[in-house]
Design a protein around this motif. Structure first.
Motif, PDB file in Angstrom:
ATOM      1  N   LEU A 106       0.846  -1.189   0.000  1.00 14.70           N
ATOM      2  CA  LEU A 106       0.000   0.000   0.000  1.00 14.70           C
ATOM      3  C   LEU A 106       0.882   1.240   0.000  1.00 14.70           C
ATOM      4  CD1 LEU A 106      -2.593  -1.164   2.681  1.00 14.70           C
ATOM      5  CD2 LEU A 106      -2.972  -1.015   0.207  1.00 14.70           C
ATOM      6  N   GLU A 107       0.299   2.382  -0.365  1.00 16.92           N
ATOM      7  CA  GLU A 107       1.083   3.600  -0.473  1.00 16.92           C
ATOM      8  C   GLU A 107       0.413   4.751   0.252  1.00 16.92           C
ATOM      9  OE1 GLU A 107       1.834   4.555  -4.521  1.00 16.92           O
ATOM     10  OE2 GLU A 107       3.073   2.778  -4.909  1.00 16.92           O
ATOM     11  N   ALA A 108       1.244   5.581   0.870  1.00 15.65           N
ATOM     12  CA  ALA A 108       0.796   6.825   1.487  1.00 15.65           C
ATOM     13  C   ALA A 108       1.926   7.832   1.330  1.00 15.65           C
ATOM     14  CB  ALA A 108       0.462   6.620   2.962  1.00 15.65           C
ATOM     15  N   GLU A 109       1.595   9.096   1.464  1.00 16.70           N
ATOM     16  CA  GLU A 109       2.616  10.135   1.437  1.00 16.70           C
ATOM     17  C   GLU A 109       3.102  10.338   2.869  1.00 16.70           C
ATOM     18  OE1 GLU A 109       3.219  14.868   0.320  1.00 16.70           O
ATOM     19  OE2 GLU A 109       1.319  13.858  -0.134  1.00 16.70           O
ATOM     20  N   VAL A 110       4.326   9.905   3.136  1.00 20.01           N
ATOM     21  CA  VAL A 110       4.884  10.013   4.484  1.00 20.01           C
ATOM     22  C   VAL A 110       5.626  11.347   4.605  1.00 20.01           C
ATOM     23  CG1 VAL A 110       6.431   8.994   6.190  1.00 20.01           C
ATOM     24  CG2 VAL A 110       5.110   7.518   4.659  1.00 20.01           C
ATOM     25  N   ARG A 111       5.213  12.145   5.575  1.00 17.74           N
ATOM     26  CA  ARG A 111       5.859  13.438   5.810  1.00 17.74           C
ATOM     27  C   ARG A 111       6.456  13.469   7.214  1.00 17.74           C
ATOM     28  NH1 ARG A 111       1.497  17.911   3.403  1.00 17.74           N
ATOM     29  NH2 ARG A 111       1.193  16.909   1.358  1.00 17.74           N
ATOM     30  N   ILE A 112       7.564  14.215   7.333  1.00 15.85           N
ATOM     31  CA  ILE A 112       8.227  14.389   8.619  1.00 15.85           C
ATOM     32  C   ILE A 112       7.873  15.778   9.143  1.00 15.85           C
ATOM     33  CG2 ILE A 112      10.398  14.304   9.875  1.00 15.85           C
ATOM     34  CD1 ILE A 112       9.746  11.737   8.387  1.00 15.85           C
ATOM     35  N   GLY A 113       7.327  15.831  10.349  1.00 18.64           N
ATOM     36  CA  GLY A 113       6.995  17.135  10.899  1.00 18.64           C
ATOM     37  C   GLY A 113       6.219  17.028  12.189  1.00 18.64           C
ATOM     38  N   ASP A 114       6.120  18.132  12.887  1.00 21.18           N
ATOM     39  CA  ASP A 114       5.410  18.236  14.155  1.00 21.18           C
ATOM     40  C   ASP A 114       3.933  18.485  13.875  1.00 21.18           C
ATOM     41  OD1 ASP A 114       4.397  18.914  16.632  1.00 21.18           O
ATOM     42  OD2 ASP A 114       5.624  20.720  16.874  1.00 21.18           O
ATOM     43  N   ALA A 115       3.076  17.589  14.357  1.00 25.65           N
ATOM     44  CA  ALA A 115       1.635  17.741  14.130  1.00 25.65           C
ATOM     45  C   ALA A 115       1.111  19.042  14.704  1.00 25.65           C
ATOM     46  CB  ALA A 115       0.882  16.559  14.750  1.00 25.65           C
ATOM     47  N   GLY A 116       1.794  19.578  15.708  1.00 21.04           N
ATOM     48  CA  GLY A 116       1.371  20.837  16.311  1.00 21.04           C
ATOM     49  C   GLY A 116       1.880  22.066  15.598  1.00 21.04           C
ATOM     50  N   SER A 117       2.645  21.885  14.511  1.00 21.44           N
ATOM     51  CA  SER A 117       3.174  23.011  13.720  1.00 21.44           C
ATOM     52  C   SER A 117       2.982  22.717  12.235  1.00 21.44           C
ATOM     53  CB  SER A 117       4.661  23.247  14.033  1.00 21.44           C
ATOM     54  OG  SER A 117       4.857  23.560  15.393  1.00 21.44           O
ATOM     55  N   PRO A 118       1.759  22.827  11.726  1.00 20.96           N
ATOM     56  CA  PRO A 118       1.475  22.457  10.333  1.00 20.96           C
ATOM     57  C   PRO A 118       2.315  23.206   9.305  1.00 20.96           C
ATOM     58  CG  PRO A 118      -0.560  22.688  11.568  1.00 20.96           C
ATOM     59  CD  PRO A 118       0.533  23.198  12.448  1.00 20.96           C
ATOM     60  N   ALA A 119       2.789  24.397   9.633  1.00 20.08           N
ATOM     61  CA  ALA A 119       3.587  25.156   8.663  1.00 20.08           C
ATOM     62  C   ALA A 119       4.858  24.416   8.274  1.00 20.08           C
ATOM     63  CB  ALA A 119       3.935  26.525   9.238  1.00 20.08           C
ATOM     64  N   GLN A 120       5.310  23.485   9.128  1.00 21.13           N
ATOM     65  CA  GLN A 120       6.514  22.710   8.824  1.00 21.13           C
ATOM     66  C   GLN A 120       6.304  21.729   7.676  1.00 21.13           C
ATOM     67  OE1 GLN A 120       7.795  20.560  12.265  1.00 21.13           O
ATOM     68  NE2 GLN A 120       8.199  22.374  13.516  1.00 21.13           N
ATOM     69  N   TRP A 121       5.099  21.259   7.510  1.00 21.37           N
ATOM     70  CA  TRP A 121       4.885  20.129   6.602  1.00 21.37           C
ATOM     71  C   TRP A 121       3.657  20.269   5.707  1.00 21.37           C
ATOM     72  CZ3 TRP A 121       0.106  18.074   7.672  1.00 21.37           C
ATOM     73  CH2 TRP A 121      -0.415  18.339   8.936  1.00 21.37           C
ATOM     74  N   HIS A 122       2.774  21.223   5.994  1.00 20.54           N
ATOM     75  CA  HIS A 122       1.515  21.347   5.241  1.00 20.54           C
ATOM     76  C   HIS A 122       1.539  22.648   4.456  1.00 20.54           C
ATOM     77  CE1 HIS A 122      -2.614  20.424   4.251  1.00 20.54           C
ATOM     78  NE2 HIS A 122      -3.045  21.565   4.755  1.00 20.54           N
ATOM     79  N   ASP A 123       1.950  22.562   3.188  1.00 21.68           N
ATOM     80  CA  ASP A 123       2.055  23.772   2.363  1.00 21.68           C
ATOM     81  C   ASP A 123       0.867  23.956   1.440  1.00 21.68           C
ATOM     82  OD1 ASP A 123       2.525  21.671   0.689  1.00 21.68           O
ATOM     83  OD2 ASP A 123       4.540  22.284   0.085  1.00 21.68           O
ATOM     84  N   ASP A 124      -0.123  23.076   1.519  1.00 20.58           N
ATOM     85  CA  ASP A 124      -1.305  23.193   0.657  1.00 20.58           C
ATOM     86  C   ASP A 124      -2.519  23.483   1.543  1.00 20.58           C
ATOM     87  OD1 ASP A 124      -1.032  20.750   1.821  1.00 20.58           O
ATOM     88  OD2 ASP A 124      -1.440  19.567   0.033  1.00 20.58           O
ATOM     89  N   LEU A 125      -2.503  24.664   2.172  1.00 18.02           N
ATOM     90  CA  LEU A 125      -3.545  25.023   3.127  1.00 18.02           C
ATOM     91  C   LEU A 125      -4.920  25.134   2.496  1.00 18.02           C
ATOM     92  CD1 LEU A 125      -1.587  27.699   5.202  1.00 18.02           C
ATOM     93  CD2 LEU A 125      -2.057  25.332   5.808  1.00 18.02           C
ATOM     94  N   ASP A 126      -4.949  25.252   1.161  1.00 18.52           N
ATOM     95  CA  ASP A 126      -6.252  25.320   0.503  1.00 18.52           C
ATOM     96  C   ASP A 126      -6.850  23.930   0.291  1.00 18.52           C
ATOM     97  OD1 ASP A 126      -4.241  24.647  -1.258  1.00 18.52           O
ATOM     98  OD2 ASP A 126      -5.261  25.508  -2.997  1.00 18.52           O
ATOM     99  N   GLN A 127      -6.167  22.889   0.766  1.00 14.93           N
ATOM    100  CA  GLN A 127      -6.670  21.519   0.645  1.00 14.93           C
ATOM    101  C   GLN A 127      -6.840  20.914   2.038  1.00 14.93           C
ATOM    102  OE1 GLN A 127      -5.165  18.857  -2.445  1.00 14.93           O
ATOM    103  NE2 GLN A 127      -3.770  20.476  -3.090  1.00 14.93           N
ATOM    104  N   PRO A 128      -7.933  21.194   2.698  1.00 11.99           N
ATOM    105  CA  PRO A 128      -8.176  20.609   4.022  1.00 11.99           C
ATOM    106  C   PRO A 128      -8.463  19.118   3.900  1.00 11.99           C
ATOM    107  CG  PRO A 128     -10.104  21.813   3.298  1.00 11.99           C
ATOM    108  CD  PRO A 128      -9.039  22.070   2.273  1.00 11.99           C
ATOM    109  N   PHE A 129      -8.579  18.470   5.024  1.00 17.10           N
ATOM    110  CA  PHE A 129      -8.752  17.019   5.063  1.00 17.10           C
ATOM    111  C   PHE A 129     -10.195  16.641   5.383  1.00 17.10           C
ATOM    112  CE2 PHE A 129      -4.288  17.742   5.997  1.00 17.10           C
ATOM    113  CZ  PHE A 129      -3.661  16.808   5.181  1.00 17.10           C
ATOM    114  N   ASP A 130     -10.656  15.569   4.740  1.00 11.76           N
ATOM    115  CA  ASP A 130     -11.975  15.012   5.058  1.00 11.76           C
ATOM    116  C   ASP A 130     -11.969  14.339   6.427  1.00 11.76           C
ATOM    117  OD1 ASP A 130     -13.529  15.285   2.397  1.00 11.76           O
ATOM    118  OD2 ASP A 130     -11.632  14.351   1.797  1.00 11.76           O
ATOM    119  N   ARG A 131     -10.839  13.720   6.771  1.00 14.88           N
ATOM    120  CA  ARG A 131     -10.710  13.012   8.029  1.00 14.88           C
ATOM    121  C   ARG A 131      -9.305  13.247   8.589  1.00 14.88           C
ATOM    122  NH1 ARG A 131     -15.369  12.599   6.993  1.00 14.88           N
ATOM    123  NH2 ARG A 131     -16.675  10.703   6.943  1.00 14.88           N
TER     124      ARG A 131
END
Length: 479
Positions: free
Chosen positions: A325-350
């Motif tokens: 199976l495949e997923a996009e694995v990212r390294i970062g602090d869940a409490g600091s989304p700016a470190q790893w989440h650069d597509d803020l216009d794409q929120p998550f369903d879950r």
């Protein structure tokens, strides 16, 4: 379930300082060798190392070629000692007038952990334990002077075994084998079930498998096990519990991704998220990847698996590779989304927020946790959990859901945290979820405000569907 790193160094390691040369005349398959190695690991835990890391360090420093022969016995003794450490230390204090050197005390603790069982159910005969404990001490020149002490202390215990163990029962810490603050916290949280909760944490967790829905069903896999003469029972929608634990390389289909090892309580996370094909999903704090894999087994998803620790993140990839199976694995602090989440216009369903916690619900699998945690850790963990939740909630799209998960049985990390979140974020609607699952044989009272019908607190016999670790689940939808 592997405990997640917290404010305390529960995953640190401590390389044993003893010389490997002093053990060369102890056969690696001997109980004496195993007692010495287990004592080193116990000593490392007592200085702040997690038991798996301590054992890994012990095996790495053992004489060449000896680790393989001793591994099983060393692990068994070390884990057994963690479950009986307070009783063993009570006995040492009772029987030894002057505290022995730490390593000698740890060998005694490991020996007591073996001698506490009555002879009918003991792993070794009392004579063998005493003889080999003396051999373990004699093998180290710096502690050879204590071999007479070890021999006398253990023989004195055997002479008065029943009387001493009865006396230990009067000491609450020695009886339950938890720190006093932990016992008090469980009493406050679960006044009608505290003894059952503590007792459950001293048992051995079962080996539960998760059947990969892309490959098989529980019924079909149970038939596969029957064909291999392996006894097992259904333990959930995707869960199978083996009657007898075994190495994963002997489990049919494991190497091919047909099944994974995962506690029945932990398997609820993916099911509660109710994912569907095409959803964009974030698995925050994802390592080692068990829940990530389960989510992908249930639906075709755009899944981001987030982990702050790069070495732990590699385990996500390894697990997914076995499952194909495949997923996009990212390294970062869940409490600091700016470190790893650069597509803020794409929120998550879950979003699955399986946050760092005390791991108090999984002590039967990780008995060292109770000796590593401090009472002051809980407030720090609560603050960290709130920081992460506050950072993740803006990433949930309107109508989307966040599942808050801990492997804790402390209300501060469970129901009280869920109530805080609901009060803090008025756009968060609390949905049905199990709430607090207590380990193995008890379950918690339902939180009626969340619409649960779990019923009042009851004690239950452990059966195929109730034998699980302790977890807390709360589910929220964004208005």
């Amino acid at each position: 379930m592997t405990p997640k790193p917290s404010s305390r160094s529960a995953t640190s390691s401590a390389r044993p300082r003893e010389s490997r040369l002093s053990l060369l005349h102890l056969a690696p398959e001997s109980l004496g060798f195993a007692l010495d190695c287990a004592a080193q690991a116990v000593g490392a835990v007592r200085t702040g190392a997690a038991l798996p890391a301590a054992l890994q360090s012990v095996f790495a420093s053992a004489p060449e070629g000896s680790a393989a022969a001793a591994r099983g016995a060393v692990q068994d003794i070390a884990y057994r000692t963690m479950r009986r450490l307070a009783t063993a230390e009570w006995l040492i204090a009772k029987l030894v007038k002057k505290a022995p050197p730490p390593h000698v005390g740890h060998v005694l603790a490991c020996a007591f952990a073996l001698l506490i069982d009555d002879e009918a159910s003991a792993a070794y005969t009392p004579f063998t334990v005493v003889d080999q404990a003396v051999s373990a001490i004699s093998a180290r020149r710096e502690f050879a002077f204590a071999k007479g002490l070890v021999n006398a202390v253990l023989r004195n215990f055997l002479r008065d075994r029943d009387t001493l163990l009865a006396a230990a029962q009067a000491d609450e810490v020695a009886r339950w084998n938890y720190p006093s603050w932990w016992i008090d916290a469980i009493k406050r949280a679960w006044p009608d079930a505290w003894q059952a909760v503590l007792a459950a944490g001293n048992t051995h967790g079962p080996l539960t498998l998760r059947v990969n829905a892309r490959h098989s069903t529980v019924d079909a896999y149970l038939q596969t096990l029957r064909n291999h003469h392996i006894a097992a029972t259904r333990a959930g929608d995707y869960a199978v519990r083996l009657a007898t634990p075994m190495p994963v390389d002997r489990i049919p289909g494991f190497a091919d991704g047909v099944v994974s090892v995962q506690d029945a309580g932990a398997q609820l996370a993916a099911q509660l998220l109710n994912v569907r094909d095409g959803m964009r999903v974030l698995d925050a704090c994802a390592a080692p990847g068990g829940k990530t894999g389960h989510l992908l087994e249930l639906a075709n998803l755009q899944l981001v698996a987030l982990e702050s620790d790069a070495s732990r993140a590699r385990r996500i990839g390894e697990n997914l590779q076995r499952l194909k199976l495949e997923a996009e694995v990212r390294i970062g602090d869940a409490g600091s989304p700016a470190q790893w989440h650069d597509d803020l216009d794409q929120p998550f369903d879950r979003i699955l927020a399986d946050v760092p916690c005390s791991a108090s619900g999984i002590v039967r699998r990780h008995p060292d946790i109770r000796w590593l945690r401090r009472e002051t850790d809980i407030a720090a963990l609560v603050a960290e959990q709130r920081r992460i939740l506050g950072a993740l909630w803006p990433l949930v799209k309107p109508g989307g859901e966040l599942l808050y998960v801990t492997c804790s049985i402390f209300p501060e990390e469970g129901e009280l945290q869920a109530q805080w979140f609901g009060d803090k974020y008025p756009d968060a609607v609390r949905l049905d979820a199990p709430g607090q699952l207590l380990p193995a044989v008890v379950r918690a009272p339902a939180d009626t405000s969340a619409g649960s019908d779990a019923g009042p607190l009851v004690e239950e016999r452990a059966d195929a569907n109730s034998d699980h670790d302790g977890f807390f689940y709360a589910r929220f939808q964004k208005r």
